[in-house]
Design an enzyme around this catalytic site. Structure first.
Site, PDB file in Angstrom:
ATOM      1  N   ASP A  59     -12.276 -51.421 -21.540  1.00  0.00           N
ATOM      2  CA  ASP A  59     -11.702 -51.106 -22.849  1.00  0.00           C
ATOM      3  C   ASP A  59     -12.315 -51.867 -24.016  1.00  0.00           C
ATOM      4  OD1 ASP A  59      -9.936 -49.792 -24.586  1.00  0.00           O
ATOM      5  OD2 ASP A  59      -8.441 -51.365 -24.417  1.00  0.00           O
ATOM      6  N   CYS A 105     -10.321 -27.344 -20.221  1.00  0.00           N
ATOM      7  CA  CYS A 105      -9.274 -27.152 -21.231  1.00  0.00           C
ATOM      8  C   CYS A 105      -9.106 -25.683 -21.598  1.00  0.00           C
ATOM      9  CB  CYS A 105      -9.600 -27.950 -22.488  1.00  0.00           C
ATOM     10  SG  CYS A 105      -9.393 -29.735 -22.311  1.00  0.00           S
ATOM     11  N   CYS A 150      -6.864 -23.609 -24.667  1.00  0.00           N
ATOM     12  CA  CYS A 150      -5.644 -24.329 -25.028  1.00  0.00           C
ATOM     13  C   CYS A 150      -5.917 -25.279 -26.196  1.00  0.00           C
ATOM     14  CB  CYS A 150      -5.119 -25.116 -23.829  1.00  0.00           C
ATOM     15  SG  CYS A 150      -3.648 -26.101 -24.194  1.00  0.00           S
ATOM     16  N   CYS A 207      -0.350 -32.741 -32.791  1.00  0.00           N
ATOM     17  CA  CYS A 207      -0.643 -34.127 -33.206  1.00  0.00           C
ATOM     18  C   CYS A 207       0.162 -34.444 -34.467  1.00  0.00           C
ATOM     19  CB  CYS A 207      -2.132 -34.300 -33.473  1.00  0.00           C
ATOM     20  SG  CYS A 207      -2.569 -35.952 -34.072  1.00  0.00           S
ATOM     21  N   CYS A 237      -4.590 -41.690 -36.418  1.00  0.00           N
ATOM     22  CA  CYS A 237      -3.943 -41.598 -35.105  1.00  0.00           C
ATOM     23  C   CYS A 237      -2.758 -42.562 -35.031  1.00  0.00           C
ATOM     24  CB  CYS A 237      -4.951 -41.922 -34.007  1.00  0.00           C
ATOM     25  SG  CYS A 237      -4.279 -41.879 -32.334  1.00  0.00           S
ATOM     26  N   CYS A 244       1.070 -43.838 -28.894  1.00  0.00           N
ATOM     27  CA  CYS A 244       1.581 -42.476 -29.000  1.00  0.00           C
ATOM     28  C   CYS A 244       1.092 -41.676 -27.801  1.00  0.00           C
ATOM     29  CB  CYS A 244       1.089 -41.831 -30.291  1.00  0.00           C
ATOM     30  SG  CYS A 244       1.658 -40.129 -30.536  1.00  0.00           S
TER      31      CYS A 244
END
Length: 378
Positions: free
Chosen positions: A134, A188, A191, A198, A214, A240
């Site tokens: 990360d 995906c 879709c 969002c 975001c 989120c």
């Protein structure tokens, strides 16, 4: 050394130490990612938390000179909580995103990668390795995509067939020439649910995120939250999950696999009011082991105040008044003033007017005036 045999041994060993998926790719430059990151910088779509040097993010050999391959790992985390407490009037609760349930994933994945390093070092004493999770220079998602862990979805997450997008990612650069896996094709289809729902329109288009909008990023900032986003975060106090929870590929992916990530309901969905006056010591003792604590208590407290205003939780007024009158931090003091006005209780006008006479910080004064403006509209 027969690399193919070693690769198979490593795959089997990874299973025994709790790694849910492992994949391999070359250490070749990430050319497509480099172009994407340059475009993100031009548009000012980056969060500021990532490595700023695009070359380091896309050129593995700059991080390990003799790099020949990259090992990608994924560990699944839960999508649902058992015995989740429900908030109610007088006992409102916030929520941490699923990626912050249980033990800090950085700690867990680094331990797994260290075990893989030790395994390889024993088999190949001359092996060179560099692992990251990360916060490293490489893009975890770009590595995972190219290593066949999953496909890069429209919501900018990696989706795996087995665990959906509820996976933590990490990688190891090495000078061992492992055979690369095939990337997965996009699944995906047509879709667009993640884009459509969002909360802030942060997903600009399929695979492109404006990080500065975001909610996951916004909840981690330490300054005043811009007005346009305050109504959007609801009771989210960290992160989120909207673009994941609506995804059809995540349906039925419970992922109750690892005890380390099993959430404590009182931590994952904490009561909001106690957060307003929690001390640093208490915060570290209670929340210090989860990834959502990395920015300290200030963003969590600010978000908790906004959440209480969202609920119009009048029982929180005494705590909000205490914060407004006594907290030394302008962001917390000012957000409390805004919340008091937003709630619109009878005594709010007098409280804010008194605060306005005493306040010297220009930003806090603006927030008090916002609170008074709410009351003038009633």
């Amino acid at each position: 050394m027969i690399v193919n045999d070693l690769q198979e041994e490593l795959i089997e060993y990874a299973k025994t130490i709790g790694i849910d998926k492992i994949g391999f790719t070359s250490a070749a430059p990430f050319i497509e990612l480099k172009n994407l990151l340059r475009r993100q910088q031009e548009l000012n779509f980056q969060s500021g938390f990532e490595e700023s040097d695009i070359e380091k993010r896309t050129e593995p050999t700059l991080l390990l000179e003799e790099a020949q391959s990259i090992i990608a790992i994924a560990i699944a985390y839960p999508s649902r909580m058992e015995n989740a407490p429900k908030g109610k009037r007088g006992e409102r609760r916030g929520i941490f995103c699923r990626a912050s349930w249980g033990m800090d994933y950085h700690t867990v994945l680094r331990e797994k990668l260290a075990l893989l390093e030790a395994f390889l070092q024993e088999k190949v004493p001359q092996a060179k390795m560099r692992s990251m999770v990360d916060t490293g220079e490489l893009s975890d998602r770009a590595v995972a995509e190219r290593a066949g862990i999953g496909w890069s979805a429209k919501n900018c997450s990696i989706i795996t067939p087995e665990f959906g997008s509820y996976v933590y990612l990490g990688e190891m650069i090495t000078n061992i020439p492992f055979a690369p896996d095939e990337p997965m094709t996009d699944q995906c289809g047509d879709c667009t649910l993640c884009i459509d729902v969002c909360p802030t329109g942060a997903i600009v288009q399929a695979g492109q995120l404006n990080s500065s909008r975001c909610v996951a990023f916004l909840t981690q900032t330490k300054g005043f939250l811009p007005d346009e986003f305050r109504a959007k975060i609801g009771n989210r106090i960290y992160g989120c999950d909207t673009c994941q929870t609506v995804c059809p590929k995540n349906k039925g992916k419970l992922n109750w696999l690892h005890d380390a990530f099993k959430p404590d309901p009182e931590i994952a969905k904490p009561l909001l009011e106690p957060l307003l006056t929690i001390s640093n010591k208490e915060f570290k003792a209670k929340f210090g082991y989860i990834s959502g604590s990395w920015r300290g208590k200030k963003p969590i407290q600010r978000n908790a105040i906004i959440a209480l205003a969202h609920f119009k939780e009048e029982s929180a007024m005494p705590k909000l008044i205490e914060v407004l009158q006594n907290d030394e931090r302008p962001v917390i003091r000012g957000t409390a003033a805004w919340a008091i006005g937003k709630m619109g209780v009878v005594e709010a006008k007098e409280i804010l007017q008194v605060a306005l006479q005493k306040e010297q910080d220009p930003e806090v004064i603006i927030e008090i005036e916002k609170g008074l403006a709410f009351l003038a509209q009633k």
